[in-house]
Motif scaffolding. Structure first.
Motif, PDB file in Angstrom:
ATOM      1  N   VAL A 184      29.947  22.539  -4.258  1.00 19.42           N
ATOM      2  CA  VAL A 184      28.692  23.357  -4.384  1.00 19.42           C
ATOM      3  C   VAL A 184      27.388  22.609  -4.796  1.00 19.42           C
ATOM      4  CG1 VAL A 184      29.016  24.394  -6.740  1.00 19.42           C
ATOM      5  CG2 VAL A 184      28.205  25.667  -5.046  1.00 19.42           C
ATOM      6  N   ASP A 185      27.702  21.907  -5.317  1.00 18.71           N
ATOM      7  CA  ASP A 185      26.723  20.730  -6.008  1.00 18.71           C
ATOM      8  C   ASP A 185      25.987  19.691  -4.880  1.00 18.71           C
ATOM      9  OD1 ASP A 185      25.598  18.078  -7.223  1.00 18.71           O
ATOM     10  OD2 ASP A 185      25.524  19.461  -9.004  1.00 18.71           O
ATOM     11  N   GLU A 186      24.902  19.958  -4.441  1.00 20.53           N
ATOM     12  CA  GLU A 186      24.222  18.967  -3.524  1.00 20.53           C
ATOM     13  C   GLU A 186      24.483  17.645  -3.784  1.00 20.53           C
ATOM     14  OE1 GLU A 186      20.488  19.186  -0.548  1.00 20.53           O
ATOM     15  OE2 GLU A 186      20.603  20.597  -2.031  1.00 20.53           O
ATOM     16  N   THR A 187      24.235  17.204  -5.074  1.00 19.67           N
ATOM     17  CA  THR A 187      24.124  15.617  -5.035  1.00 19.67           C
ATOM     18  C   THR A 187      25.730  15.200  -5.071  1.00 19.67           C
ATOM     19  OG1 THR A 187      22.390  15.762  -6.562  1.00 19.67           O
ATOM     20  CG2 THR A 187      23.625  13.909  -6.882  1.00 19.67           C
ATOM     21  N   LEU A 188      26.580  16.000  -5.464  1.00 25.23           N
ATOM     22  CA  LEU A 188      27.864  15.529  -5.568  1.00 25.23           C
ATOM     23  C   LEU A 188      28.596  15.526  -4.123  1.00 25.23           C
ATOM     24  CD1 LEU A 188      29.580  17.293  -8.720  1.00 25.23           C
ATOM     25  CD2 LEU A 188      28.647  14.906  -8.589  1.00 25.23           C
ATOM     26  N   LEU A 189      28.064  16.396  -3.525  1.00 25.79           N
ATOM     27  CA  LEU A 189      28.475  16.488  -2.142  1.00 25.79           C
ATOM     28  C   LEU A 189      27.974  15.187  -1.388  1.00 25.79           C
ATOM     29  CD1 LEU A 189      29.846  18.649  -0.125  1.00 25.79           C
ATOM     30  CD2 LEU A 189      27.378  18.967   0.888  1.00 25.79           C
TER      31      LEU A 189
END
Length: 329
Positions: free
Chosen positions: A150-155
């Protein structure tokens, strides 16, 4: 001293991430994803001035990705992600420790090697992708994977990491408790987020919803994972040691027992965690199917420190014996 390929790659990633953080309006972790993207594409992907472009191109030309093994790519990338996470304030930015990734890979290989067929793996909370990439690297058979984050940076970090390691990984920028359009899989491996799930309306569709107030996200994710697994498929979760001590534990235990065979609970070494309250275990399940049966004896053990090679080798012998006797694998 000759630096290793892994160290060279880490230095490249770290230098470029720092440069982009200093000269652009990005965080170190965002800069790290950009550094990996440049390396994967073999070009500078950022809108920068000519001087900055020259600096980035010089860095890029010093790095030969083809000469670095997949595991060294994963480890170098992971070290840089860990550095960036120390500077990040989000509490959910944490990474599955390397030793745990490798131990889970060993367990995954145990259960998958029984079949010759290619298998599909699902991770419902992929983070920066370290766990799913480690399993793909260590797999002895054809394995493709899907992962939700759900976290854009982690994705973005997970996406770049998978590309650099040339993995067949489908990534989805989505909360995996919401309805997800993904096929049934042979295997789920997830380091479960722990806490309350804020979207009560979505939780209403789950058997494991709380009677009142917010539901536990780790309970809902176990239910979602079981729903997404084929009959006879396996599930490995990293769970908090207090999983079966909460006020909703009885409901969880009854639900899991109805849907799956509980294979075991392996407590990770206490030395890995700052205090007992943060301790975790590996929870192993097999979804019920025509060919499955509940083991006579579940595999319950406290794993020795991963640094104690002899003790760990003994434990793995016992685990191998258990798999042979209880599951014939």
């Amino acid at each position: 001293m000759n630096s290793t390929k892994m160290e060279e790659l880490y230095t490249y990633l770290d230098d470029v991430a720092l440069y982009l953080e200093t000269n652009g309006e990005v965080t170190y972790l965002e800069g790290l994803a950009e550094a990996g993207e440049n390396l994967f594409r073999g070009e500078v992907c950022q809108s920068v001035n000519p001087e900055q472009k020259k600096w980035l191109l010089d860095k890029l030309s010093s790095m030969d990705l083809e000469s670095v093994s997949k595991e060294d790519v994963r480890k170098a990338y992971q070290l840089a992600v860990l550095k960036g996470m120390k500077g990040a304030v989000q509490p959910h930015h944490s990474m599955t420790p390397d030793a745990v990734c490798l131990f889970l890979s060993y367990l995954v290989n145990k259960v998958l090697n029984k079949s010759e067929e290619p298998a599909v793996l699902l991770d419902l909370a992929a983070g920066s992708g370290n766990l799913v990439n480690a399993i793909l690297n260590q797999s002895n058979k054809s394995l493709s994977a899907g992962a939700f984050e759900v976290d854009e940076t982690l994705l973005k970090l997970a996406f770049v990491s998978a590309n650099l390691q040339k993995h067949e990984l489908q990534l989805f920028h989505q909360d995996s408790i919401e309805p997800i359009a993904f096929q049934e899989v042979d295997l789920v491996v997830t380091d479960l987020p722990v806490g309350y799930y804020p979207k009560d309306q979505i939780a209403q569709d789950y058997v494991l919803k709380a009677e009142e107030g917010h539901s536990f996200i780790h309970h809902l994710m176990i239910e979602q994972a079981i729903n997404k697994t084929k009959a006879g498929g396996f599930l490995f979760f990293l769970v908090p040691n207090f999983l079966f001590q909460s006020e909703q534990a009885k409901q969880l235990h009854e639900y899991v027992k109805g849907k799956a065979n509980i294979l075991g609970l392996l407590q990770l070494p206490k030395s890995m965690f700052q205090s007992d309250q943060f301790g975790k275990s590996i929870f192993m399940l097999q979804k019920k199917g025509e060919q499955t049966r509940q083991p006579k004896q579940a595999l319950l053990a406290e794993l020795p420190s991963f640094n104690k090679k002899d003790s760990l080798a003994d434990m793995m012998k016992q685990i191998n014996k258990w798999f042979q006797e209880e599951l014939s694998i």
